[in-house]
Design a protein around this motif. Structure first.
Motif, mmCIF file in Angstrom:
data_model
loop_
_atom_site.group_PDB
_atom_site.id
_atom_site.type_symbol
_atom_site.label_atom_id
_atom_site.label_comp_id
_atom_site.label_asym_id
_atom_site.label_seq_id
_atom_site.Cartn_x
_atom_site.Cartn_y
_atom_site.Cartn_z
ATOM 1 N N VAL A 34 63.565 29.498 -19.541
ATOM 2 C CA VAL A 34 64.672 30.742 -19.328
ATOM 3 C C VAL A 34 63.378 31.860 -18.702
ATOM 4 O O VAL A 34 62.336 31.976 -19.385
ATOM 5 C CB VAL A 34 65.389 31.003 -20.613
ATOM 6 C CG1 VAL A 34 66.386 29.387 -20.498
ATOM 7 C CG2 VAL A 34 65.022 31.556 -21.874
ATOM 8 N N ILE A 35 64.096 32.848 -18.632
ATOM 9 C CA ILE A 35 64.147 33.977 -17.401
ATOM 10 C C ILE A 35 64.631 35.043 -18.214
ATOM 11 O O ILE A 35 66.306 34.759 -18.443
ATOM 12 C CB ILE A 35 63.894 34.004 -16.575
ATOM 13 C CG1 ILE A 35 63.022 33.126 -15.952
ATOM 14 C CG2 ILE A 35 63.996 35.426 -16.428
ATOM 15 C CD1 ILE A 35 62.877 33.504 -14.223
ATOM 16 N N SER A 36 64.038 36.164 -19.157
ATOM 17 C CA SER A 36 65.160 36.880 -19.787
ATOM 18 C C SER A 36 64.535 38.726 -19.315
ATOM 19 O O SER A 36 63.339 38.696 -18.835
ATOM 20 C CB SER A 36 64.687 37.708 -21.355
ATOM 21 O OG SER A 36 64.898 37.981 -21.972
ATOM 22 N N GLY A 37 65.562 39.075 -19.185
ATOM 23 C CA GLY A 37 64.982 40.954 -19.311
ATOM 24 C C GLY A 37 64.132 41.443 -19.960
ATOM 25 O O GLY A 37 63.569 42.270 -19.914
ATOM 26 N N LYS A 38 63.379 41.244 -21.215
ATOM 27 C CA LYS A 38 63.178 41.620 -22.310
ATOM 28 C C LYS A 38 61.739 41.538 -21.609
ATOM 29 O O LYS A 38 61.082 40.004 -21.268
ATOM 30 C CB LYS A 38 63.555 41.222 -23.565
ATOM 31 C CG LYS A 38 64.203 41.031 -24.129
ATOM 32 C CD LYS A 38 64.897 41.157 -25.333
ATOM 33 C CE LYS A 38 66.374 41.795 -25.907
ATOM 34 N NZ LYS A 38 66.899 40.669 -27.130
#
Length: 120
Positions: A34-38
């Motif tokens: 997945v991709i996270s904004g963190k």
């Protein structure tokens, strides 16, 4: 006799999985990507906080363009899961590899922490 019938498949699955090292775990297909904004260090810190009670001390290290978090098994110090968290311009990309990824009765605390930390 009934307990033996129930226990045997679980014991057999655990024996077949054996103890794995980080490179062997990373050779398996990821159970999450997945991709996270963190940023990587923020996501890694969240994992440490989420898994502190159920897994104890996680091993956090710099890796490539981000962080690697090694999660120990519940009842031993052998690695059970590896998070590879790479830096991106808008956050981080996360791949989770689990030792017993093909065993449906594995503990779900790692997956729960991974999902909680994506945006939480």
């Amino acid at each position: 006799m009934k307990w033996g019938v129930l226990f045997l498949p679980v014991a057999l699955a655990m024996a077949m999985s054996g103890c794995a090292n980080v490179s062997e775990i990373n050779e398996s297909l990821p159970t999450m990507s997945v991709i996270s904004g963190k940023k990587p260090h923020e996501y890694a810190q969240c994992l440490v906080e989420q898994l502190a009670e159920s897994r104890g001390a996680l091993q956090v290290e710099s890796h490539k363009d981000g962080m690697r978090v090694i999660v120990p098994a519940k009842f031993s110090s052998a690695p059970a899961a590896v998070f590879d968290i790479e830096d991106r311009s808008t956050g981080s990309s996360i791949k989770l590899h689990e030792r017993m990824s093909n065993v449906p009765v594995r503990p779900k605390d790692v997956q729960k922490a991974a999902n909680t930390c994506i945006s939480g």
